[in-house]
Design a protein around this motif. Structure first.
Motif, PDB file in Angstrom:
ATOM      1  N   ARG A 186     -77.983  46.187 103.818  1.00 64.19           N
ATOM      2  CA  ARG A 186     -78.327  47.622 103.631  1.00 64.19           C
ATOM      3  C   ARG A 186     -77.097  48.433 104.078  1.00 64.19           C
ATOM      4  O   ARG A 186     -77.041  49.498 103.492  1.00 64.19           O
ATOM      5  CB  ARG A 186     -79.565  47.949 104.383  1.00 64.19           C
ATOM      6  CG  ARG A 186     -80.601  47.249 103.660  1.00 64.19           C
ATOM      7  CD  ARG A 186     -81.868  47.618 104.928  1.00 64.19           C
ATOM      8  NE  ARG A 186     -82.192  48.783 105.111  1.00 64.19           N
ATOM      9  CZ  ARG A 186     -82.659  49.731 104.369  1.00 64.19           C
ATOM     10  NH1 ARG A 186     -83.034  49.429 102.981  1.00 64.19           N
ATOM     11  NH2 ARG A 186     -82.755  51.164 104.439  1.00 64.19           N
ATOM     12  N   LYS A 187     -76.010  47.901 104.557  1.00 64.65           N
ATOM     13  CA  LYS A 187     -74.969  48.551 104.892  1.00 64.65           C
ATOM     14  C   LYS A 187     -73.846  48.452 103.851  1.00 64.65           C
ATOM     15  O   LYS A 187     -72.822  49.268 103.636  1.00 64.65           O
ATOM     16  CB  LYS A 187     -74.438  47.840 106.234  1.00 64.65           C
ATOM     17  CG  LYS A 187     -75.071  48.152 107.421  1.00 64.65           C
ATOM     18  CD  LYS A 187     -75.092  49.818 107.800  1.00 64.65           C
ATOM     19  CE  LYS A 187     -75.471  49.824 109.377  1.00 64.65           C
ATOM     20  NZ  LYS A 187     -75.648  51.218 109.697  1.00 64.65           N
ATOM     21  N   SER A 188     -74.287  47.930 102.716  1.00 66.56           N
ATOM     22  CA  SER A 188     -73.281  47.523 101.659  1.00 66.56           C
ATOM     23  C   SER A 188     -73.100  49.241 100.990  1.00 66.56           C
ATOM     24  O   SER A 188     -73.927  50.037 100.694  1.00 66.56           O
ATOM     25  CB  SER A 188     -73.912  46.789 100.487  1.00 66.56           C
ATOM     26  OG  SER A 188     -74.077  45.557 100.791  1.00 66.56           O
ATOM     27  N   LEU A 189     -71.797  49.370 100.616  1.00 65.81           N
ATOM     28  CA  LEU A 189     -71.560  50.695 100.009  1.00 65.81           C
ATOM     29  C   LEU A 189     -71.563  50.803  98.505  1.00 65.81           C
ATOM     30  O   LEU A 189     -71.312  49.907  97.732  1.00 65.81           O
ATOM     31  CB  LEU A 189     -69.970  51.086 100.190  1.00 65.81           C
ATOM     32  CG  LEU A 189     -69.655  50.930 101.955  1.00 65.81           C
ATOM     33  CD1 LEU A 189     -68.134  50.965 102.100  1.00 65.81           C
ATOM     34  CD2 LEU A 189     -69.978  52.367 102.434  1.00 65.81           C
ATOM     35  N   VAL A 190     -72.342  51.723  97.976  1.00 65.88           N
ATOM     36  CA  VAL A 190     -72.838  51.695  96.498  1.00 65.88           C
ATOM     37  C   VAL A 190     -72.580  52.686  95.742  1.00 65.88           C
ATOM     38  O   VAL A 190     -72.761  53.940  96.532  1.00 65.88           O
ATOM     39  CB  VAL A 190     -74.422  51.348  96.460  1.00 65.88           C
ATOM     40  CG1 VAL A 190     -74.924  51.254  95.043  1.00 65.88           C
ATOM     41  CG2 VAL A 190     -74.861  50.194  97.432  1.00 65.88           C
ATOM     42  N   ASN A 191     -72.203  52.512  94.468  1.00 67.18           N
ATOM     43  CA  ASN A 191     -72.063  53.780  93.598  1.00 67.18           C
ATOM     44  C   ASN A 191     -72.989  53.628  92.236  1.00 67.18           C
ATOM     45  O   ASN A 191     -72.582  52.256  91.834  1.00 67.18           O
ATOM     46  CB  ASN A 191     -70.526  54.095  93.448  1.00 67.18           C
ATOM     47  CG  ASN A 191     -70.226  55.163  92.499  1.00 67.18           C
ATOM     48  OD1 ASN A 191     -70.154  55.140  91.267  1.00 67.18           O
ATOM     49  ND2 ASN A 191     -69.984  56.333  92.980  1.00 67.18           N
ATOM     50  N   CYS A 192     -73.807  54.246  91.910  1.00 73.02           N
ATOM     51  CA  CYS A 192     -74.831  54.186  90.907  1.00 73.02           C
ATOM     52  C   CYS A 192     -74.626  54.695  89.620  1.00 73.02           C
ATOM     53  O   CYS A 192     -74.066  55.969  89.620  1.00 73.02           O
ATOM     54  CB  CYS A 192     -76.041  54.486  91.517  1.00 73.02           C
ATOM     55  SG  CYS A 192     -76.520  53.883  92.939  1.00 73.02           S
ATOM     56  N   TRP A 193     -74.890  53.987  88.543  1.00 78.27           N
ATOM     57  CA  TRP A 193     -74.578  54.336  87.172  1.00 78.27           C
ATOM     58  C   TRP A 193     -75.948  54.276  86.421  1.00 78.27           C
ATOM     59  O   TRP A 193     -76.471  53.095  86.638  1.00 78.27           O
ATOM     60  CB  TRP A 193     -73.199  53.974  86.519  1.00 78.27           C
ATOM     61  CG  TRP A 193     -72.152  54.695  87.147  1.00 78.27           C
ATOM     62  CD1 TRP A 193     -71.610  54.135  88.411  1.00 78.27           C
ATOM     63  CD2 TRP A 193     -71.246  55.593  86.776  1.00 78.27           C
ATOM     64  NE1 TRP A 193     -70.481  54.672  88.598  1.00 78.27           N
ATOM     65  CE2 TRP A 193     -70.145  55.734  87.737  1.00 78.27           C
ATOM     66  CE3 TRP A 193     -71.130  56.452  85.725  1.00 78.27           C
ATOM     67  CZ2 TRP A 193     -68.994  56.496  87.362  1.00 78.27           C
ATOM     68  CZ3 TRP A 193     -70.170  57.171  85.348  1.00 78.27           C
ATOM     69  CH2 TRP A 193     -69.010  57.288  86.187  1.00 78.27           C
ATOM     70  N   HIS A 194     -76.048  54.890  85.006  1.00 83.02           N
ATOM     71  CA  HIS A 194     -77.133  54.545  84.310  1.00 83.02           C
ATOM     72  C   HIS A 194     -76.761  53.963  82.999  1.00 83.02           C
ATOM     73  O   HIS A 194     -75.640  54.654  82.330  1.00 83.02           O
ATOM     74  CB  HIS A 194     -77.990  55.755  84.170  1.00 83.02           C
ATOM     75  CG  HIS A 194     -78.907  55.654  82.923  1.00 83.02           C
ATOM     76  ND1 HIS A 194     -80.103  55.052  83.156  1.00 83.02           N
ATOM     77  CD2 HIS A 194     -78.896  56.241  81.731  1.00 83.02           C
ATOM     78  CE1 HIS A 194     -80.821  55.278  82.032  1.00 83.02           C
ATOM     79  NE2 HIS A 194     -80.140  56.012  81.204  1.00 83.02           N
TER      80      HIS A 194
END
Length: 335
Positions: A186-194
């Motif tokens: 849950r500490k993973s760093l995330v950047n989201c796209w569609h």
């Protein structure tokens, strides 16, 4: 847990080469996108068999089965793909990131992509293994597995002599160890796209509603991999949407790519970075070349007419020039 099926030709690779764990960004990209496919001959590796990630004599990245392992000069790691998620998405797949104007300005100022921890998202299932009322079933399954594992020796070895109490204690220790990783996932760093060939009216409403002035950045999966090239640990992958009433997410950290079926409209591609285990950050910027990342910008269908000039002026002030077009959502029909 999936059975490993090492064949003599696989063992021959292990006997010839020792893995050194050196995985570059390009090799990790190949491992993610090819998954179980030998890049040399195009064959899919059979269930239970490893593929081998490494480099040829010219230090070029390779992912091969035992069938083409003669090309390997250096072994980075064997990949036991059976039972893992296929995160691959074609380089050419179009992706979109919907955002308000302030976030876009921040991207221009920071010259990169902002990553936040998964625990900051509104979805409480980020990094989850399953439903709370099904936890006991999951626990019992893995306890049985670990009981068998700690009392079974590899071929040619004598099984350990453990009392029932020792077996039980070790099985519970292993279960606790696996579940302890949940916090770090849950500490993973995330950047989201569609992922979509065209705009999504639903996504406009969610991330750039009429009350806000926003835009959507258009890019490709290949561009995301290039943007993340400054991190050897970065993974660009397609999210899997699960019915948690019927199944569990992976026990591996790849479950950061698992979400509930009810969110499948998001069709998400995400970039994931590992966070520091000892001193995790709440977010970070990954520097990248925005000119290569952004293929175009679409203005929100809800944006006022004056926003076009403001957007063009802002982009110019930061020294950029992008292809900008209006949203197709505003196209008019005829009857």
């Amino acid at each position: 847990m999936s059975d490993i099926n090492i064949q003599p030709e696989d063992q021959a690779v292990f006997d010839r080469l020792k893995s050194d764990g050196r995985i570059t960004h390009r090799l990790r990209r190949m491992m993610t996108q090819q998954w179980n496919t030998c890049v040399s001959c195009g064959r899919n590796t059979p269930q239970g068999r490893p593929v081998f990630a490494g480099y040829d004599e010219n230090k070029k990245e390779l992912l091969v089965g035992a069938c083409c392992s003669d090309r390997l000069a250096h072994l980075a790691t064997p990949v036991y793909w059976t039972g893992t998620l296929n995160l691959s998405a074609p380089d050419s797949s179009k992706v979109w990131r919907y955002m308000d104007f302030t976030k876009f300005v921040a991207m221009l100022m920071q010259q990169g992509l902002y990553f936040t921890t998964a625990e900051n998202f509104s979805d409480p299932f980020e990094g989850a293994i399953g439903l709370a009322d099904r936890e006991t079933i999951w626990d019992n399954y893995y306890l049985d597995f670990f009981r068998q594992a700690v009392t079974t020796a590899p071929p040619g070895y004598t099984p350990p002599k453990l009392s029932d109490q020792e077996v039980e204690a070790e099985a519970h220790r292993l279960l606790k160890s696996i579940k302890a990783t949940s916090t770090h996932v849950r500490k993973s760093l995330v950047n989201c796209w569609h992922e979509n060939d065209d705009e999504s009216e639903v996504l406009w409403q969610l991330y750039s509603p009429p009350s806000e002035t926003g835009l959507a950045i258009q890019s490709t999966v290949g561009n995301l991999w290039e943007a993340a090239s400054n991190s050897d640990q970065a993974i660009v992958g397609r999210v899997h949407y699960l019915d948690f009433r019927k199944r569990y997410a992976s026990i591996q950290s790849e479950r950061i790519f698992c979400k509930r079926q009810s969110l499948s409209h998001e069709r998400e591609i995400r970039i994931v970075l590992q966070n520091d285990r000892n001193e995790p950050s709440n977010g970070q910027v990954l520097k990248c070349e925005l000119r290569n990342l952004i293929d175009g910008i679409v203005i929100s269908p809800f944006a006022p007419s004056w926003f076009v000039d403001v957007l063009n002026s802002t982009i110019a002030k930061f020294g950029f020039e992008f292809d900008i077009r209006p949203s197709s959502i505003n196209d008019e029909p005829f009857f």
